[in-house]
Design a protein around this motif. Structure first.
Motif, PDB file in Angstrom:
ATOM      1  N   SER A   1      65.195-105.069 -56.328  1.00  0.00           N
ATOM      2  CA  SER A   1      65.779-105.833 -55.244  1.00  0.00           C
ATOM      3  C   SER A   1      64.709-106.677 -54.588  1.00  0.00           C
ATOM      4  O   SER A   1      63.724-106.157 -54.073  1.00  0.00           O
ATOM      5  N   LYS A   2      64.903-107.979 -54.651  1.00  0.00           N
ATOM      6  CA  LYS A   2      63.995-108.870 -53.947  1.00  0.00           C
ATOM      7  C   LYS A   2      64.173-108.703 -52.448  1.00  0.00           C
ATOM      8  O   LYS A   2      63.223-108.662 -51.680  1.00  0.00           O
ATOM      9  N   GLU A   3      65.441-108.594 -52.042  1.00  0.00           N
ATOM     10  CA  GLU A   3      65.744-108.515 -50.609  1.00  0.00           C
ATOM     11  C   GLU A   3      65.182-107.252 -49.965  1.00  0.00           C
ATOM     12  O   GLU A   3      64.785-107.260 -48.803  1.00  0.00           O
ATOM     13  N   LEU A   4      65.172-106.166 -50.731  1.00  0.00           N
ATOM     14  CA  LEU A   4      64.682-104.902 -50.182  1.00  0.00           C
ATOM     15  C   LEU A   4      63.240-104.626 -50.601  1.00  0.00           C
ATOM     16  O   LEU A   4      62.623-103.671 -50.139  1.00  0.00           O
ATOM     17  N   GLY A   5      62.712-105.451 -51.491  1.00  0.00           N
ATOM     18  CA  GLY A   5      61.311-105.355 -51.863  1.00  0.00           C
ATOM     19  C   GLY A   5      60.932-104.148 -52.694  1.00  0.00           C
ATOM     20  O   GLY A   5      59.917-103.507 -52.462  1.00  0.00           O
ATOM     21  N   PHE A   6      61.762-103.821 -53.694  1.00  0.00           N
ATOM     22  CA  PHE A   6      61.339-102.744 -54.594  1.00  0.00           C
ATOM     23  C   PHE A   6      61.710-103.052 -56.025  1.00  0.00           C
ATOM     24  O   PHE A   6      62.603-103.866 -56.306  1.00  0.00           O
ATOM     25  N   GLU A   7      60.996-102.433 -56.927  1.00  0.00           N
ATOM     26  CA  GLU A   7      61.335-102.458 -58.346  1.00  0.00           C
ATOM     27  C   GLU A   7      60.908-101.115 -58.898  1.00  0.00           C
ATOM     28  O   GLU A   7      59.805-100.654 -58.637  1.00  0.00           O
ATOM     29  N   ALA A   8      61.786-100.467 -59.631  1.00  0.00           N
ATOM     30  CA  ALA A   8      61.468 -99.146 -60.150  1.00  0.00           C
ATOM     31  C   ALA A   8      62.024 -98.991 -61.550  1.00  0.00           C
ATOM     32  O   ALA A   8      63.079 -99.527 -61.870  1.00  0.00           O
ATOM     33  N   THR A   9      61.287 -98.283 -62.375  1.00  0.00           N
ATOM     34  CA  THR A   9      61.834 -97.892 -63.664  1.00  0.00           C
ATOM     35  C   THR A   9      62.534 -96.548 -63.465  1.00  0.00           C
ATOM     36  O   THR A   9      62.126 -95.726 -62.643  1.00  0.00           O
ATOM     37  N   LEU A  10      63.612 -96.356 -64.195  1.00  0.00           N
ATOM     38  CA  LEU A  10      64.406 -95.138 -64.050  1.00  0.00           C
ATOM     39  C   LEU A  10      64.446 -94.388 -65.374  1.00  0.00           C
ATOM     40  O   LEU A  10      65.305 -94.648 -66.209  1.00  0.00           O
ATOM     41  N   PRO A  11      63.510 -93.473 -65.551  1.00  0.00           N
ATOM     42  CA  PRO A  11      63.554 -92.667 -66.776  1.00  0.00           C
ATOM     43  C   PRO A  11      64.859 -91.876 -66.816  1.00  0.00           C
ATOM     44  O   PRO A  11      65.416 -91.538 -65.768  1.00  0.00           O
ATOM     45  N   PHE A  12      65.337 -91.610 -68.009  1.00  0.00           N
ATOM     46  CA  PHE A  12      66.600 -90.903 -68.172  1.00  0.00           C
ATOM     47  C   PHE A  12      66.561 -89.531 -67.497  1.00  0.00           C
ATOM     48  O   PHE A  12      65.620 -88.758 -67.694  1.00  0.00           O
ATOM     49  N   ASP A  13      67.584 -89.261 -66.678  1.00  0.00           N
ATOM     50  CA  ASP A  13      67.769 -87.942 -66.080  1.00  0.00           C
ATOM     51  C   ASP A  13      66.628 -87.498 -65.158  1.00  0.00           C
ATOM     52  O   ASP A  13      66.360 -86.310 -65.021  1.00  0.00           O
ATOM     53  N   VAL A  14      65.938 -88.486 -64.555  1.00  0.00           N
ATOM     54  CA  VAL A  14      64.860 -88.172 -63.616  1.00  0.00           C
ATOM     55  C   VAL A  14      65.199 -88.840 -62.286  1.00  0.00           C
ATOM     56  O   VAL A  14      65.623 -89.991 -62.257  1.00  0.00           O
ATOM     57  N   VAL A  15      65.033 -88.129 -61.196  1.00  0.00           N
ATOM     58  CA  VAL A  15      65.303 -88.712 -59.885  1.00  0.00           C
ATOM     59  C   VAL A  15      64.110 -89.568 -59.457  1.00  0.00           C
ATOM     60  O   VAL A  15      62.972 -89.103 -59.450  1.00  0.00           O
ATOM     61  N   LYS A  16      64.402 -90.825 -59.148  1.00  0.00           N
ATOM     62  CA  LYS A  16      63.346 -91.746 -58.717  1.00  0.00           C
ATOM     63  C   LYS A  16      63.671 -92.168 -57.288  1.00  0.00           C
ATOM     64  O   LYS A  16      64.768 -92.638 -57.003  1.00  0.00           O
ATOM     65  N   VAL A  17      62.695 -91.989 -56.406  1.00  0.00           N
ATOM     66  CA  VAL A  17      62.934 -92.258 -54.989  1.00  0.00           C
ATOM     67  C   VAL A  17      62.214 -93.540 -54.573  1.00  0.00           C
ATOM     68  O   VAL A  17      61.042 -93.735 -54.887  1.00  0.00           O
TER      69      VAL A  17
END
Ligand SMILES: [Cu+2]
Length: 91
Positions: free
Chosen positions: A47-63
């Motif tokens: 999200s540009k508006e919220l200022g984050f980028e994250a990779t989401l590995p399968f079945d892992v919680v990413k905060v």
């Protein structure tokens, strides 16, 4: 009662569940993404508006932390901008 932090969990599977996350302005907020589908580009959320980028590995919680200083609607999406979710920060 004062709330010190707000948290929302988003399941990633052919889109975002829920698609709309409501937050209160001025209280630190965290979004927990959990991808449970192998579908391609959903392995990135940004999200540009919220200022984050994250990779989401399968079945892992990413905060990720999101700003709540401004009220309004802010979108986030998958790596190819095909699937969208929205954060509503309410005053
Ligand atoms: Cu996509």
């Amino acid at each position: 009662m004062d709330q010190k932090e707000q948290n929302a969990t988003i399941i990633v599977s052919g889109g975002y569940q829920p698609e709309v996350i409501k937050l209160k302005q001025g209280i630190p907020a965290k979004l927990s993404f959990k991808r449970v589908s192998e579908q391609g580009c959903l392995d990135v959320v940004h999200s540009k508006e919220l200022g984050f980028e994250a990779t989401l590995p399968f079945d892992v919680v990413k905060v990720v932390s999101v700003p709540t200083d401004k009220a309004g609607e802010f979108s986030f999406s998958c790596g190819m901008d095909m699937f969208f979710g929205k954060v509503e920060v309410e005053p």
